[in-house]
Design an enzyme around this catalytic site. Structure first.
Site, PDB file in Angstrom:
ATOM      1  CB  VAL A 192      -1.040   0.007   1.144  1.00 41.17           C
ATOM      2  CG1 VAL A 192      -2.075  -1.084   0.937  1.00 41.17           C
ATOM      3  CG2 VAL A 192      -0.387  -0.109   2.512  1.00 41.17           C
TER       4      VAL A 192
ATOM      5  CE1 TYR B  72       6.532   3.787  14.237  1.00 44.44           C
ATOM      6  CE2 TYR B  72       6.713   4.653  16.464  1.00 44.44           C
ATOM      7  CZ  TYR B  72       6.074   3.846  15.543  1.00 44.44           C
ATOM      8  OH  TYR B  72       4.979   3.100  15.924  1.00 44.44           O
TER       9      TYR B  72
ATOM     10  CG  ASN C  57      -2.076  -2.158  11.757  1.00 46.76           C
ATOM     11  OD1 ASN C  57      -2.010  -1.687  12.884  1.00 46.76           O
ATOM     12  ND2 ASN C  57      -1.321  -3.174  11.365  1.00 46.76           N
TER      13      ASN C  57
ATOM     14  CE  LYS D 199       3.323   4.867  13.232  1.00 44.93           C
ATOM     15  NZ  LYS D 199       2.216   4.167  12.553  1.00 44.93           N
TER      16      LYS D 199
HETATM   17  N1  LIG Z   1       3.348  -2.178  19.096  1.00 45.99           N
HETATM   18  C1  LIG Z   1       3.379  -0.959  19.572  1.00 45.99           C
HETATM   19  O1  LIG Z   1       3.827  -0.716  20.700  1.00 45.99           O
HETATM   20  C2  LIG Z   1       2.859   0.182  18.742  1.00 45.99           C
HETATM   21  C3  LIG Z   1       2.714   1.431  19.349  1.00 45.99           C
HETATM   22  C4  LIG Z   1       2.224   2.487  18.619  1.00 45.99           C
HETATM   23  C5  LIG Z   1       1.863   2.295  17.287  1.00 45.99           C
HETATM   24  N2  LIG Z   1       2.017   1.088  16.720  1.00 45.99           N
HETATM   25  C6  LIG Z   1       1.636   0.970  15.305  1.00 45.99           C
HETATM   26  O2  LIG Z   1       0.833  -0.176  15.072  1.00 45.99           O
HETATM   27  C7  LIG Z   1       1.025  -0.585  13.716  1.00 45.99           C
HETATM   28  C8  LIG Z   1       1.577  -1.992  13.617  1.00 45.99           C
HETATM   29  O3  LIG Z   1       0.814  -2.843  14.313  1.00 45.99           O
HETATM   30  P1  LIG Z   1       0.969  -4.428  14.214  1.00 45.99           P
HETATM   31  O4  LIG Z   1       1.124  -4.854  15.620  1.00 45.99           O
HETATM   32  O5  LIG Z   1      -0.170  -4.947  13.447  1.00 45.99           O
HETATM   33  O6  LIG Z   1       2.380  -4.634  13.403  1.00 45.99           O
HETATM   34  P2  LIG Z   1       2.934  -5.802  12.505  1.00 45.99           P
HETATM   35  O7  LIG Z   1       4.266  -5.326  12.021  1.00 45.99           O
HETATM   36  O8  LIG Z   1       2.886  -7.120  13.226  1.00 45.99           O
HETATM   37  O9  LIG Z   1       1.917  -5.886  11.286  1.00 45.99           O
HETATM   38  C9  LIG Z   1       1.912  -4.957  10.266  1.00 45.99           C
HETATM   39  C10 LIG Z   1       1.707  -5.665   8.955  1.00 45.99           C
HETATM   40  O10 LIG Z   1       1.808  -4.673   7.926  1.00 45.99           O
HETATM   41  C11 LIG Z   1       2.411  -5.274   6.804  1.00 45.99           C
HETATM   42  N3  LIG Z   1       2.987  -4.238   5.948  1.00 45.99           N
HETATM   43  C12 LIG Z   1       4.114  -3.523   6.159  1.00 45.99           C
HETATM   44  N4  LIG Z   1       4.320  -2.686   5.129  1.00 45.99           N
HETATM   45  C13 LIG Z   1       3.294  -2.868   4.268  1.00 45.99           C
HETATM   46  C14 LIG Z   1       2.939  -2.295   3.027  1.00 45.99           C
HETATM   47  N5  LIG Z   1       3.703  -1.352   2.449  1.00 45.99           N
HETATM   48  N6  LIG Z   1       1.797  -2.700   2.424  1.00 45.99           N
HETATM   49  C15 LIG Z   1       1.017  -3.651   2.990  1.00 45.99           C
HETATM   50  N7  LIG Z   1       1.319  -4.233   4.167  1.00 45.99           N
HETATM   51  C16 LIG Z   1       2.444  -3.853   4.797  1.00 45.99           C
HETATM   52  C17 LIG Z   1       3.435  -6.236   7.369  1.00 45.99           C
HETATM   53  O11 LIG Z   1       3.745  -7.269   6.447  1.00 45.99           O
HETATM   54  C18 LIG Z   1       2.769  -6.731   8.640  1.00 45.99           C
HETATM   55  O12 LIG Z   1       2.155  -7.989   8.462  1.00 45.99           O
HETATM   56  C19 LIG Z   1       2.071   0.311  13.098  1.00 45.99           C
HETATM   57  O13 LIG Z   1       1.473   1.366  12.410  1.00 45.99           O
HETATM   58  C20 LIG Z   1       2.793   0.785  14.353  1.00 45.99           C
HETATM   59  O14 LIG Z   1       3.528   1.958  14.116  1.00 45.99           O
HETATM   60  C21 LIG Z   1       2.504   0.016  17.412  1.00 45.99           C
END
Ligand SMILES: NC(=O)c1ccc[n+]([C@@H]2O[C@H](COP(=O)([O-])OP(=O)(O)OC[C@H]3O[C@@H](n4cnc5c(N)ncnc54)[C@H](O)[C@@H]3O)[C@@H](O)[C@H]2O)c1
Length: 255
Positions: free
Chosen positions: A70, A160, A96, A164
């Site tokens: 995406v 980051y 996400n 964000k």
């Molecule tokens: N875990 C935390 O503490 C935390 C805190 C704040 C924000 N976030 C945010 O939450 C989100 C991630 O959450 P998650 O736990 O689901 O992470 P994750 O990395 O397990 O899952 C994200 C998915 O997105 C996919 N992805 C990455 N780039 C892509 C692209 N260009 N097109 C399509 N898919 C793509 C990956 O393959 C992965 O499966 C992020 O935006 C992260 O910044 C996480």
């Protein structure tokens, strides 16, 4: 309670998890389906999207897996085309996708900056641009973009934090533009949630993160997912341009 998203079609971009366990996107897709939505689980890695779709099927709910990067406009258009062709419309877009960068100011290379901006910020623009015409056909919709408290409070990870914070600026701008089309646009700013994305930080960091917030309780993908259900549902029909902070109170402390 079930049925809060009955008859809705949702796209969850980044619906997979990078490792075993439950990420924010995977939990959100599962909850959307439990609440009655038909969910297009989108991920750059098809196997990850399929894993989430299979978990949804196992609960007797409706989902399809779709591979798309995406950060590319052509993939975003294909993703929306798939929702229209196979699920009959589009009401909800949940953005996400995001990657972390742990580099500070002087460590951040131009390549790292461009990588993080493309995945964490450009994806918001391209998915939203692709989704709007389909939502207009339905007379409205709900778009939620995942930011982070890293974009709101002092944070050493420069690219980051900037990306964000950019998500919040994006949501603020677009909510105003899309309001007249009855498309609501909101952000969620998760705190230190324990997901596969941060698992490599280890057990000590896990405990430190848990204790950091006033509640002192570990956050999971479900906590983010329930916020996403609310923002996507008609219960939030009067909510747009909002940043929903889900952080157990961490940003309210002075520590
Ligand atoms: N875990 C935390 O503490 C935390 C805190 C704040 C924000 N976030 C945010 O939450 C989100 C991630 O959450 P998650 O736990 O689901 O992470 P994750 O990395 O397990 O899952 C994200 C998915 O997105 C996919 N992805 C990455 N780039 C892509 C692209 N260009 N097109 C399509 N898919 C793509 C990956 O393959 C992965 O499966 C992020 O935006 C992260 O910044 C996480």
């Amino acid at each position: 309670m079930a049925g809060r998203l009955k008859d809705k079609v949702a796209i969850v971009a980044g619906a997979g998890s990078r490792g075993p366990g439950l990420g924010n996107g995977k939990a959100t897709a599962i909850l959307f389906a439990r609440e009655g939505a038909r969910v297009l689980c989108v991920d750059a890695e098809l196997a990850r999207a399929e894993e989430t779709a299979n978990l949804i099927h196992a609960e007797g709910n409706t989902a399809l897996a779709f591979a798309a990067d995406v950060a590319r406009a052509v993939d975003c258009r294909a993703m929306v085309g798939e929702a229209l062709a196979r699920l009959g419309g589009l009401d909800i877009l949940h953005n996400n996708v995001g990657v972390e960068s742990r580099l500070d100011l002087m460590e951040t290379t131009e390549e790292e900056w461009d990588r993080v901006m493309a995945i964490d910020l450009k994806t918001m623009l391209l998915t939203t641009q692709a989704a709007v015409p389909a939502m207009e056909q339905r007379g409205g919709g709900a778009i939620t973009c995942i930011s982070s408290i890293a974009g709101m409070v002092g944070h050493g990870r420069t690219a980051y934090a900037a990306a964000k914070a950019g998500v919040i600026g994006f949501v603020t701008s677009v909510a105003v533009q899309l309001g007249p089309k009855r498309i609501r646009v909101n952000a969620i700013a998760p705190g230190q949630v324990w997901t596969p994305m941060v698992e490599r930080l280890g057990a000590e960091a896990r405990e430190r993160r848990r204790r950091a917030s006033p509640l002192g309780v570990e956050g999971t993908g479900w906590d983010v997912g329930w916020g996403a259900v609310y923002l996507a549902s008609d219960e939030a029909r009067w909510v747009t341009g909002h940043v929903l902070v889900i952080d157990a109170g961490l940003t309210r402390t002075t520590r």
